[in-house]
Design a protein around this motif. Structure first.
Motif, PDB file in Angstrom:
ATOM      1  N   ARG A 159       5.064 -29.292  30.858  1.00  0.00           N
ATOM      2  CA  ARG A 159       5.091 -28.150  29.943  1.00  0.00           C
ATOM      3  C   ARG A 159       6.493 -28.047  29.362  1.00  0.00           C
ATOM      4  NH1 ARG A 159       3.494 -22.089  32.154  1.00  0.00           N
ATOM      5  NH2 ARG A 159       2.939 -21.155  30.133  1.00  0.00           N
ATOM      6  N   ASN A 160       6.656 -27.361  28.265  1.00  0.00           N
ATOM      7  CA  ASN A 160       8.012 -27.250  27.733  1.00  0.00           C
ATOM      8  C   ASN A 160       8.886 -26.502  28.731  1.00  0.00           C
ATOM      9  OD1 ASN A 160       9.057 -24.486  26.723  1.00  0.00           O
ATOM     10  ND2 ASN A 160       6.962 -24.472  25.951  1.00  0.00           N
ATOM     11  N   PRO A 161      10.144 -26.924  28.877  1.00  0.00           N
ATOM     12  CA  PRO A 161      10.983 -26.400  29.962  1.00  0.00           C
ATOM     13  C   PRO A 161      11.264 -24.908  29.874  1.00  0.00           C
ATOM     14  CG  PRO A 161      12.261 -27.784  28.463  1.00  0.00           C
ATOM     15  CD  PRO A 161      10.827 -27.984  28.107  1.00  0.00           C
ATOM     16  N   LYS A 162      11.304 -24.356  28.671  1.00  0.00           N
ATOM     17  CA  LYS A 162      11.620 -22.930  28.552  1.00  0.00           C
ATOM     18  C   LYS A 162      10.474 -22.069  29.090  1.00  0.00           C
ATOM     19  CE  LYS A 162      12.948 -23.086  24.096  1.00  0.00           C
ATOM     20  NZ  LYS A 162      13.106 -24.531  23.771  1.00  0.00           N
ATOM     21  N   TYR A 225       0.859 -29.486  28.575  1.00  0.00           N
ATOM     22  CA  TYR A 225       0.186 -28.184  28.561  1.00  0.00           C
ATOM     23  C   TYR A 225      -0.084 -27.733  27.129  1.00  0.00           C
ATOM     24  CZ  TYR A 225      -0.610 -23.263  29.826  1.00  0.00           C
ATOM     25  OH  TYR A 225      -1.153 -22.021  29.992  1.00  0.00           O
ATOM     26  N   GLU A 226       0.890 -27.933  26.253  1.00  0.00           N
ATOM     27  CA  GLU A 226       0.758 -27.483  24.864  1.00  0.00           C
ATOM     28  C   GLU A 226      -0.369 -28.215  24.140  1.00  0.00           C
ATOM     29  OE1 GLU A 226       4.516 -26.415  26.562  1.00  0.00           O
ATOM     30  OE2 GLU A 226       3.657 -28.421  26.278  1.00  0.00           O
ATOM     31  N   SER A 230      -3.571 -26.544  22.303  1.00  0.00           N
ATOM     32  CA  SER A 230      -3.813 -26.709  20.870  1.00  0.00           C
ATOM     33  C   SER A 230      -5.074 -27.512  20.567  1.00  0.00           C
ATOM     34  CB  SER A 230      -2.602 -27.376  20.209  1.00  0.00           C
ATOM     35  OG  SER A 230      -2.412 -28.687  20.708  1.00  0.00           O
ATOM     36  N   ASP A 231      -5.432 -28.431  21.452  1.00  0.00           N
ATOM     37  CA  ASP A 231      -6.627 -29.259  21.248  1.00  0.00           C
ATOM     38  C   ASP A 231      -7.381 -29.394  22.567  1.00  0.00           C
ATOM     39  OD1 ASP A 231      -8.542 -31.013  20.273  1.00  0.00           O
ATOM     40  OD2 ASP A 231      -7.240 -32.784  20.393  1.00  0.00           O
ATOM     41  N   PRO A 232      -7.923 -28.293  23.081  1.00  0.00           N
ATOM     42  CA  PRO A 232      -8.556 -28.336  24.404  1.00  0.00           C
ATOM     43  C   PRO A 232      -9.736 -29.293  24.483  1.00  0.00           C
ATOM     44  CG  PRO A 232      -9.020 -26.252  23.296  1.00  0.00           C
ATOM     45  CD  PRO A 232      -7.969 -26.944  22.492  1.00  0.00           C
ATOM     46  N   GLU A 324       7.796 -29.894  23.772  1.00  0.00           N
ATOM     47  CA  GLU A 324       7.905 -28.757  22.861  1.00  0.00           C
ATOM     48  C   GLU A 324       9.211 -28.013  23.121  1.00  0.00           C
ATOM     49  OE1 GLU A 324       5.705 -27.614  20.519  1.00  0.00           O
ATOM     50  OE2 GLU A 324       4.255 -29.231  20.814  1.00  0.00           O
ATOM     51  N   THR A 325       9.856 -27.544  22.039  1.00  0.00           N
ATOM     52  CA  THR A 325      11.088 -26.763  22.194  1.00  0.00           C
ATOM     53  C   THR A 325      10.949 -25.429  21.500  1.00  0.00           C
ATOM     54  OG1 THR A 325      12.044 -27.813  20.235  1.00  0.00           O
ATOM     55  CG2 THR A 325      12.542 -28.806  22.376  1.00  0.00           C
TER      56      THR A 325
END
Length: 325
Positions: A159-162, A225-226, A230-232, A324-325
């Motif tokens: 997943r994106n780190p943030k 995760y993203e 977005s495209d499950p 992702e950022t």
């Protein structure tokens, strides 16, 4: 809560000589972490990791789900569990859906938390029917040789780190007493940037699996995760195909499975409102919080965003991996 921290930190006396030799840091002023082979572990998880290396015998049809903490673990568990169950003739009646009775974290047991425990460091798993489905937070390097060398498959999610950090912050805050209050986000941010958190550093963990998945795409499926958000449907098809359980009546089956495993549904099931994880004592509701992309914006300052983005760029440079950022 103090009892939760005691459960998380528990280890046997046999591990003490090793712990005394390893670098040590305090996570969130509460939990002792020890650095072993480049990663940070709670004592009980380190003890389990060594037991797994020594005793776990993988089968060629095993499936091992892997994640760093708070990167979509429980969603992945629910999805893979449901995909595998779907092929065993499970009924479509909601009352007979196992997710109604079992919290996601126990649908697929985590090797170092639920299987290899301080009270049972060498469990007998030979009687489990195949295909077996397990989960772990361990780094690739810490996996048993039998997992690496067998025909077993690995599904990794990141997943994106943030958002990972924010999810981690909320999760561990749920274990704190009212007197303690929430841990300062600024301090949690610094610890994450330094890589000091359970099973961290985050970037080292992700990169190990990314590099191995590039070499062995037939063995390791690398998910983001993203992309699942977005495209499950597309990602679920990809996941089911990798697991050897492709959909037949695609649209109807996929829609049904995505609904069953949706965070909205899971959060509202009675078992997830009142259940708890027996390994840690943590409420099951803490494992299913928000699940959105971009929640980090509610906690990060501009300076924090820029700093973590720089670290992300530096760590991933030359790897071919983009987060992702």
């Amino acid at each position: 809560m103090e009892n939760t921290n005691a459960l998380l930190n528990h280890s046997s006396h046999s591990l003490k000589p090793l712990l005394d030799q390893l670098p040590k840091q305090c996570f969130w002023d509460d939990l002792d972490l020890h650095q072993w082979e480049g990663f940070w572990y709670l004592p009980r998880h380190l003890e389990a990791a060594k037991s797994i290396q020594a005793h776990f015998e993988a089968r060629d049809d095993d499936v091992i789900l892997v994640s760093s903490i708070k990167t979509g673990t429980n969603w992945l568990k629910a999805l893979c569990f449901s995909i595998m169950q779907r092929q065993t003739g499970s009924n479509d009646v909601e009352e007979e859906d196992p997710l109604v009775k079992i919290i996601p974290t126990l649908c697929v047991r985590t090797l170092e938390a639920h299987v290899y425990t301080p009270n049972n460091p060498s469990p007998n798993l030979s009687g489990m029917p195949s295909p077996r489905l397990f989960h772990t937070h361990l780094s690739y390097n810490a996996l048993s040789d039998s997992i690496k060398n067998s025909g077993s498959k690995i599904v990794y999610i990141t997943r994106n780190p943030k958002d990972t950090l924010v999810s981690m912050w909320h999760f561990f805050n749920s274990t704190r007493t009212p007197e303690q209050g929430p841990y300062p986000f600024e301090k949690a941010f610094e610890g994450f940037c330094d890589g000091i958190h359970p099973f961290g550093p985050f970037f080292d963990h992700v990169l190990e699996y990314w590099m191995e998945s590039s070499k062995m795409p037939h063995k390791i499926l690398f998910l983001k995760y993203e992309d699942l958000k977005s495209d499950p449907k597309g990602e679920l098809k990809r996941l089911a195909s990798f697991l050897g359980r492709p959909f037949v009546e695609e649209e109807e089956e996929i829609d049904k499975l995505l609904w069953r495993c949706s965070l909205e549904r899971l959060k509202n099931l009675e078992v997830n409102k009142n259940g708890s994880d027996p390994a840690s004592g943590i409420s099951s509701s803490a494992f299913l919080r928000l699940g959105v992309v971009g929640d980090w914006k509610n906690n990060f300052t501009t300076g924090m965003k820029e700093r973590l983005d720089q670290i992300t760029s530096m760590k991933l440079e030359g790897s071919g991996l983009q987060l992702e950022t």
